[in-house]
Motif scaffolding. Sequence first.
Motif, mmCIF file in Angstrom:
data_model
loop_
_atom_site.group_PDB
_atom_site.id
_atom_site.type_symbol
_atom_site.label_atom_id
_atom_site.label_comp_id
_atom_site.label_asym_id
_atom_site.label_seq_id
_atom_site.Cartn_x
_atom_site.Cartn_y
_atom_site.Cartn_z
ATOM 1 N N UNK A 1 32.945 -100.997 -86.059
ATOM 2 C CA UNK A 1 31.940 -101.554 -85.138
ATOM 3 C C UNK A 1 32.465 -101.643 -83.710
ATOM 4 N N UNK A 2 33.757 -101.966 -83.565
ATOM 5 C CA UNK A 2 34.332 -102.077 -82.226
ATOM 6 C C UNK A 2 34.278 -100.733 -81.498
ATOM 7 N N UNK A 3 34.569 -99.650 -82.212
ATOM 8 C CA UNK A 3 34.498 -98.327 -81.590
ATOM 9 C C UNK A 3 33.074 -97.988 -81.162
ATOM 10 N N UNK A 4 32.108 -98.430 -81.935
ATOM 11 C CA UNK A 4 30.706 -98.128 -81.633
ATOM 12 C C UNK A 4 30.071 -99.174 -80.711
ATOM 13 N N UNK A 5 30.822 -100.220 -80.384
ATOM 14 C CA UNK A 5 30.364 -101.292 -79.494
ATOM 15 C C UNK A 5 29.115 -101.988 -80.035
ATOM 16 N N UNK A 6 29.167 -102.271 -81.345
ATOM 17 C CA UNK A 6 28.092 -103.012 -81.992
ATOM 18 C C UNK A 6 28.719 -104.099 -82.860
ATOM 19 N N UNK A 7 27.966 -105.119 -83.239
ATOM 20 C CA UNK A 7 28.570 -106.262 -83.933
ATOM 21 C C UNK A 7 28.748 -106.113 -85.434
ATOM 22 N N UNK A 8 28.233 -105.047 -86.038
ATOM 23 C CA UNK A 8 28.336 -104.919 -87.491
ATOM 24 C C UNK A 8 28.494 -103.455 -87.880
ATOM 25 N N UNK A 9 29.017 -103.175 -89.084
ATOM 26 C CA UNK A 9 29.198 -101.776 -89.509
ATOM 27 C C UNK A 9 27.859 -101.060 -89.638
ATOM 28 N N UNK A 10 27.899 -99.767 -89.503
ATOM 29 C CA UNK A 10 26.718 -98.936 -89.726
ATOM 30 C C UNK A 10 26.718 -98.473 -91.169
ATOM 31 N N UNK A 11 25.635 -98.760 -91.870
ATOM 32 C CA UNK A 11 25.510 -98.340 -93.257
ATOM 33 C C UNK A 11 24.699 -97.051 -93.327
ATOM 34 N N UNK A 12 25.195 -96.118 -94.114
ATOM 35 C CA UNK A 12 24.459 -94.875 -94.277
ATOM 36 C C UNK A 12 25.337 -93.661 -94.097
ATOM 37 N N UNK A 13 24.930 -92.586 -94.722
ATOM 38 C CA UNK A 13 25.643 -91.326 -94.618
ATOM 39 C C UNK A 13 24.880 -90.388 -93.701
#
Length: 456
Positions: free
Chosen positions: A321-333
Amino acid sequence: MSNHFSRRSFLRQSTAAGIGLSALGLSRAHGAAAKGKLRVLSIGVMGTIGKADRTQIASHPDVEIVGLCDVDSVYLAEAAMDHPDAFTCKDYREAFEKYGDQFDAVIVSVPDHTHAPIILTAMANDKHVYGQKPLVQQLAELAMVGQALKAKPRLVTQLGNQRMAHPGRRAAVDILSKGLLGKTVEAYCWTNALGDNRYFNFNKVYKEAKVPDRLDYNLWLGPCQERPYYEDLAPEKFRSWWDFGTNGLGDWGCHLLDVILLSYNELTSPVSVKTDCAEPAGKIFHVNPCKSTLTYQVDSDRFAAKTFPLHYYDSDQTPSPEQMRIPEPVKGSNMTVVVCEGGTLVLQADGRLTVWRDGKKEQGLRLEGIPKKYAPLNHWHAWVDNCLGRDTPLLTPFADGIRITEPALLAVKATRFPGQELQWDYSKLAFPNHPEATKTLVRRTYREGFAPPRVG
């Protein structure tokens, strides 16, 4: 047709998006295609995607499937039941030599290693082409297609990335090209393509077997050197093999990288690639898991820096999430994530689109500054319309397909030299800092009789 897809609107939006004139379908039909129905030859009539391409294109009211070509006799017989009046053959060369005056356009839905020979044969014979992804299997073949496009500007071409028709993917291009999230910082894409046992030889099974009676294995090999038959190679598991496929990175690249390349015409060609994997790819099989970073040089106020890193992973590896600058993981393929100074765009392959701004998630299709509704667009029919001279948006002609396929090929080819940054010069088809990579990664030696023709 909505105002969003009026010709003037599309011209304006395409210029802003960097899609370019090649995507407008400005090449007009010629010959018999302009006088009535589009006469189409289908090469690769069933297999992994051939049936879908053929039936979708055949569903256009102004199409007639006049020819069927496949190296598998059972597949050919099945397709002939749908098109009883079509000529049939197993060798694409025979189709052009014997029946070339009977068709105007060609569907190329065959394994990766035969894309370039068949596509370029079609273009040499002045046929419009719908070609499956990745556009080609060798880096040098990108330049061959580019040269053919210059020599045959009237031909209408389309890359098989049907997912671009989803409203969410078209909205993503609008959001990025218009700078609605500010300057672009970097992008992350990842696939779990290796989770599909039908199309991949995960276990690297390397066992000789008897060639099935239904398959002409010599024609299936095409440009590749002769070798024994392996049931975990042909006809459908070729993607894991170095000489035949492009592994997960190549297989999914055109479905994940397309939005980025269509949004920014500044991204002409990567200047370097570095792929990390546990061991080098061998002579027989590709390797995974892989993490690749492709670097583009940019000089544009749409980017936050003079370089733009594009990170591309397989085996469902995801950035933090830090690399993507968002507060939570991205779920999905099979995801595309673009990080901008004013927010992060998160896009699934099926067009589901979300945007993060100031730590809050928003529905991307509701973002201010994009159309409230996107007109329906049939990816396959758009190609037919353009072949017949009609003004229908054509989102991925081969000119854009080259730019989309190039980083995918670079990412997977670089697995031969893991952890090494390979500088890339497309104009010279060379890795200037690595002669061995230039020697081994750029081109193949074609088997006699199956080399792509020079067009132009």
